[in-house]
Motif scaffolding. Structure first.
Motif, PDB file in Angstrom:
ATOM      1  N   GLU A 295       0.759  -0.781  -0.225  1.00  0.00           N
ATOM      2  CA  GLU A 295      -0.001  -0.586   0.025  1.00  0.00           C
ATOM      3  C   GLU A 295       0.676   1.034   0.380  1.00  0.00           C
ATOM      4  O   GLU A 295       1.377   1.020   1.063  1.00  0.00           O
ATOM      5  N   SER A 296       0.600   1.871  -1.355  1.00  0.00           N
ATOM      6  CA  SER A 296       1.147   3.035  -1.246  1.00  0.00           C
ATOM      7  C   SER A 296       0.161   4.438  -1.264  1.00  0.00           C
ATOM      8  O   SER A 296      -0.523   4.397  -1.519  1.00  0.00           O
ATOM      9  N   TYR A 297       1.197   5.426  -0.970  1.00  0.00           N
ATOM     10  CA  TYR A 297       0.439   7.307  -1.047  1.00  0.00           C
ATOM     11  C   TYR A 297       0.874   7.901  -1.498  1.00  0.00           C
ATOM     12  O   TYR A 297       2.845   8.481  -1.543  1.00  0.00           O
ATOM     13  N   ILE A 298      -0.286   8.786  -2.229  1.00  0.00           N
ATOM     14  CA  ILE A 298       0.392   9.882  -2.920  1.00  0.00           C
ATOM     15  C   ILE A 298      -0.270  11.269  -3.040  1.00  0.00           C
ATOM     16  O   ILE A 298      -1.352  10.692  -3.014  1.00  0.00           O
ATOM     17  N   LEU A 299       0.495  11.751  -2.887  1.00  0.00           N
ATOM     18  CA  LEU A 299      -0.592  13.498  -2.569  1.00  0.00           C
ATOM     19  C   LEU A 299      -0.199  14.490  -3.308  1.00  0.00           C
ATOM     20  O   LEU A 299       1.423  14.728  -3.387  1.00  0.00           O
ATOM     21  N   LYS A 300      -0.594  14.726  -4.594  1.00  0.00           N
ATOM     22  CA  LYS A 300      -0.816  15.998  -4.745  1.00  0.00           C
ATOM     23  C   LYS A 300      -1.354  17.340  -4.769  1.00  0.00           C
ATOM     24  O   LYS A 300      -3.143  17.358  -5.515  1.00  0.00           O
ATOM     25  N   ASP A 301      -0.711  18.330  -4.379  1.00  0.00           N
ATOM     26  CA  ASP A 301      -1.366  19.443  -4.421  1.00  0.00           C
ATOM     27  C   ASP A 301      -1.398  20.462  -5.247  1.00  0.00           C
ATOM     28  O   ASP A 301      -0.487  19.877  -6.337  1.00  0.00           O
ATOM     29  N   ASN A 302      -2.412  20.681  -4.809  1.00  0.00           N
ATOM     30  CA  ASN A 302      -2.117  22.622  -6.101  1.00  0.00           C
ATOM     31  C   ASN A 302      -2.778  21.909  -7.253  1.00  0.00           C
ATOM     32  O   ASN A 302      -2.949  22.301  -8.405  1.00  0.00           O
ATOM     33  N   GLN A 303      -3.832  21.588  -6.985  1.00  0.00           N
ATOM     34  CA  GLN A 303      -4.638  20.917  -8.367  1.00  0.00           C
ATOM     35  C   GLN A 303      -6.097  21.575  -8.078  1.00  0.00           C
ATOM     36  O   GLN A 303      -6.263  22.221  -7.264  1.00  0.00           O
ATOM     37  N   ILE A 304      -6.908  21.560  -9.251  1.00  0.00           N
ATOM     38  CA  ILE A 304      -7.917  22.271  -9.800  1.00  0.00           C
ATOM     39  C   ILE A 304      -9.145  21.335  -9.940  1.00  0.00           C
ATOM     40  O   ILE A 304      -9.061  20.335 -10.634  1.00  0.00           O
ATOM     41  N   LEU A 305      -9.937  21.447  -9.081  1.00  0.00           N
ATOM     42  CA  LEU A 305     -11.672  20.985  -9.905  1.00  0.00           C
ATOM     43  C   LEU A 305     -12.422  21.378 -10.086  1.00  0.00           C
ATOM     44  O   LEU A 305     -12.274  22.221  -9.865  1.00  0.00           O
ATOM     45  N   MET A 306     -12.473  20.606 -11.992  1.00  0.00           N
ATOM     46  CA  MET A 306     -13.463  21.345 -12.040  1.00  0.00           C
ATOM     47  C   MET A 306     -15.009  20.709 -12.704  1.00  0.00           C
ATOM     48  O   MET A 306     -14.273  19.618 -13.215  1.00  0.00           O
ATOM     49  N   ASN A 307     -15.866  20.896 -12.414  1.00  0.00           N
ATOM     50  CA  ASN A 307     -17.765  20.780 -12.900  1.00  0.00           C
ATOM     51  C   ASN A 307     -17.781  21.075 -14.367  1.00  0.00           C
ATOM     52  O   ASN A 307     -18.158  22.380 -14.359  1.00  0.00           O
ATOM     53  N   ILE A 308     -18.110  20.532 -15.295  1.00  0.00           N
ATOM     54  CA  ILE A 308     -18.563  21.497 -16.333  1.00  0.00           C
ATOM     55  C   ILE A 308     -20.257  19.947 -16.375  1.00  0.00           C
ATOM     56  O   ILE A 308     -20.326  18.820 -16.489  1.00  0.00           O
ATOM     57  N   ALA A 309     -21.271  20.811 -16.791  1.00  0.00           N
ATOM     58  CA  ALA A 309     -21.945  20.158 -17.408  1.00  0.00           C
ATOM     59  C   ALA A 309     -22.417  21.338 -18.081  1.00  0.00           C
ATOM     60  O   ALA A 309     -22.410  22.393 -18.783  1.00  0.00           O
ATOM     61  N   THR A 310     -23.621  20.322 -18.851  1.00  0.00           N
ATOM     62  CA  THR A 310     -24.549  20.598 -20.193  1.00  0.00           C
ATOM     63  C   THR A 310     -25.796  21.418 -20.149  1.00  0.00           C
ATOM     64  O   THR A 310     -26.104  21.400 -18.855  1.00  0.00           O
ATOM     65  N   ARG A 311     -25.871  22.659 -20.875  1.00  0.00           N
ATOM     66  CA  ARG A 311     -27.484  23.930 -20.221  1.00  0.00           C
ATOM     67  C   ARG A 311     -28.532  22.715 -20.637  1.00  0.00           C
ATOM     68  O   ARG A 311     -29.450  23.730 -19.946  1.00  0.00           O
ATOM     69  N   ASP A 312     -28.337  22.518 -21.518  1.00  0.00           N
ATOM     70  CA  ASP A 312     -30.048  21.907 -21.795  1.00  0.00           C
ATOM     71  C   ASP A 312     -30.502  20.365 -21.477  1.00  0.00           C
ATOM     72  O   ASP A 312     -30.818  20.386 -21.835  1.00  0.00           O
ATOM     73  N   PHE A 313     -30.017  20.204 -20.003  1.00  0.00           N
ATOM     74  CA  PHE A 313     -30.059  18.895 -19.502  1.00  0.00           C
ATOM     75  C   PHE A 313     -29.836  17.564 -20.560  1.00  0.00           C
ATOM     76  O   PHE A 313     -30.140  16.406 -21.091  1.00  0.00           O
ATOM     77  N   SER A 314     -28.784  17.654 -21.517  1.00  0.00           N
ATOM     78  CA  SER A 314     -28.897  16.985 -23.069  1.00  0.00           C
ATOM     79  C   SER A 314     -27.391  15.789 -22.475  1.00  0.00           C
ATOM     80  O   SER A 314     -26.760  16.558 -21.785  1.00  0.00           O
ATOM     81  N   PHE A 315     -27.317  15.021 -22.518  1.00  0.00           N
ATOM     82  CA  PHE A 315     -26.235  14.277 -22.591  1.00  0.00           C
ATOM     83  C   PHE A 315     -24.650  14.220 -22.857  1.00  0.00           C
ATOM     84  O   PHE A 315     -24.334  15.112 -23.814  1.00  0.00           O
ATOM     85  N   ILE A 316     -23.759  14.358 -22.115  1.00  0.00           N
ATOM     86  CA  ILE A 316     -22.263  14.991 -22.277  1.00  0.00           C
ATOM     87  C   ILE A 316     -21.738  13.986 -23.064  1.00  0.00           C
ATOM     88  O   ILE A 316     -21.397  12.762 -22.348  1.00  0.00           O
ATOM     89  N   ALA A 317     -22.108  14.491 -24.360  1.00  0.00           N
ATOM     90  CA  ALA A 317     -21.394  13.419 -25.645  1.00  0.00           C
ATOM     91  C   ALA A 317     -19.926  13.611 -25.962  1.00  0.00           C
ATOM     92  O   ALA A 317     -19.572  13.976 -25.973  1.00  0.00           O
ATOM     93  N   GLU A 318     -19.909  12.724 -27.310  1.00  0.00           N
ATOM     94  CA  GLU A 318     -19.003  13.129 -27.556  1.00  0.00           C
ATOM     95  C   GLU A 318     -17.713  14.310 -27.939  1.00  0.00           C
ATOM     96  O   GLU A 318     -17.291  14.824 -28.075  1.00  0.00           O
ATOM     97  N   GLU A 319     -19.203  14.975 -28.793  1.00  0.00           N
ATOM     98  CA  GLU A 319     -18.746  15.737 -29.349  1.00  0.00           C
ATOM     99  C   GLU A 319     -17.798  17.246 -28.671  1.00  0.00           C
ATOM    100  O   GLU A 319     -17.414  17.663 -27.931  1.00  0.00           O
TER     101      GLU A 319
END
Ligand code: ASP
Ligand code: MG
Length: 412
Positions: A295-319
């Motif tokens: 068991e090994s532990y790795i901590l990566k600081d200085n990251q950014i969490l980004m949430n991206i959602a469609t506006r029209d309730f469509s699926f997040i698809a290939e395009e």
């Protein structure tokens, strides 16, 4: 041949340089190519010279300061009349006259011409010192061998040319050369990215068909966690290239991610050892049968969490995904972890070049976005899945993901 790499911490002052000689004394310096980084924090200091130069601030006194530090190290190693003092001065004169004459507005180009001097000077000092101590070596200019494209600050290696150049190296001798640097087709200096000296060592090891490569560090080897961040960590004495590459990907800073691929290709054994206790075995990275699953532990600081959602309730698809990925590539933002649901995509990102606001601005034209800066990515490799609760204590988990062997969480 064998390839040794010594990092900045191992040559930070005169005593450290003497210790490099002691390590060579205990390990042998026969048919060895030694790759060295800039001394101590020199690279950061040279970065600041470039920054000041572009801001039209006083960069000269910063150069003087760096020069003073190097002269002080050299004074601890050489007699006053030694030619090395003249050589050190020449390097600093070169930086100064380059900047005075420079007309290029290209920050990365100027950066590479200036920041590369850290390695040129440290390798010169080390080479001269080792010769005095009887460790006979020839100083090589890595730029004559490692050829790259002209992506300044992140040169991409031209393997064919590099391999052909290295054919000319006499494998029966020993050498001291620089990490971090190569040159483009016009012979301008190109750096390989911060912490790139390990990669340089791997390039030399690959092209020379080395028997082994050893990186000498201030830690005993690859540990099950960074001892500065985790308690009760232990040494991994044997890991596979694959495990090492996974660990590097998740952020284990002891291994530079690009280093492993060339070594794995030629099955060159790779050791991470302590320059404080060179007689200890350290870690061996090699072919897969020998992998330890601890068991090994790795901590990566200085990251950014980004949430991206469609506006029209469509699926997040290939395009959608292809638009998002192309923008990430455009801004050189790397994904550390991703997770998608029907209408949203969560990304844990690493933004080395500070482009997140521009990315967000472009994406928010199409999507609803949410950005949380300064989060951490905590990864557990070979996690004992029967007892996971301990990892959640005292952590505010924003996103998590588990696979067969790996638990990852993004925490605030
Ligand atoms: N001197 C360079 C740096 O500090 C390269 C290296 O140390 O690997 O990033
Ligand atoms: Mg370094």
């Amino acid at each position: 041949m064998k390839v040794f790499k010594f990092g900045g911490a191992s040559v930070k002052d005169a005593d450290s340089v003497r210790n490099v000689a002691a390590v060579l004394g205990s390990q042998g310096f026969d048919k060895c190519l030694l790759v060295v980084s800039a001394m101590g924090k020199t690279t950061n200091a040279l970065e600041s010279v470039v920054e000041k130069y572009f801001k039209k601030e006083d960069y000269q006194s910063e150069i003087e300061e760096i020069k003073k530090n190097h002269i002080a190290v050299a004074k601890g190693l050489f007699k006053e009349e030694h030619t090395v003092f003249g050589e050190i001065s020449l390097f600093f004169d070169d930086i100064d006259s380059f900047l005075r004459r420079n007309k290029s507005p290209n920050y990365s180009f100027v950066y590479d011409q200036v920041v590369s001097c850290g390695e040129l000077i440290s390798s010169k000092i080390l080479s001269e010192y080792l010769n005095e101590e009887g460790y006979t070596n020839q100083w090589l200019d890595a730029r004559d061998y490692i050829k790259t494209d002209n992506t300044y600050r992140e040169g991409s290696v031209n393997w064919q040319l590099t391999e052909a150049n290295m054919e000319t190296i006499d494998r029966s001798k020993s050498y001291v050369t620089q990490g971090f640097i190569g040159s483009d087709e016009n012979n301008f200096t190109v750096t390989l990215g911060r912490e790139g000296s390990d990669y340089s060592a791997a390039i030399f090891a690959y092209c020379l068909g080395a028997d082994a490569m050893t990186i000498w560090k201030d830690v005993p080897g690859v540990m099950t966690g960074d001892p500065r961040k985790f308690k009760n960590v232990e040494l991994l004495s044997n890991i596979s290239y694959e495990e090492a590459i996974e660990m590097a990907y998740y952020g284990a800073s002891v291994i530079h991610p690009k280093t492993l691929q060339p070594l794995k290709q030629k099955h060159i054994p790779f050791f991470v050892k302590s320059f404080v206790e060179p007689e200890k075995k350290g870690t061996k990275v090699g072919i897969s049968e020998n992998n330890q699953h601890i068991e090994s532990y790795i901590l990566k600081d200085n990251q950014i969490l980004m949430n991206i959602a469609t506006r029209d309730f469509s699926f997040i698809a290939e395009e959608h995904l292809s638009l998002i990925f192309s923008l990430l590539a455009k801004y050189k933002i790397k994904i550390s972890l991703m997770q998608n649901s029907a209408i949203s995509l969560a990304l844990c990102l690493e933004d080395k070049y500070h482009h997140i606001d521009e990315l967000n601005e472009e994406l928010s034209r199409t999507f609803n976005t949410e950005v949380v800066k300064n989060v951490s990515l905590f990864t557990v490799r070979n996690a004992n899945m029967d007892d996971l609760t301990r990892f959640y204590e005292n952590r505010k988990v924003l996103l998590e993901q588990t696979s067969r062997q790996t638990l990852q969480m993004v925490t605030a």
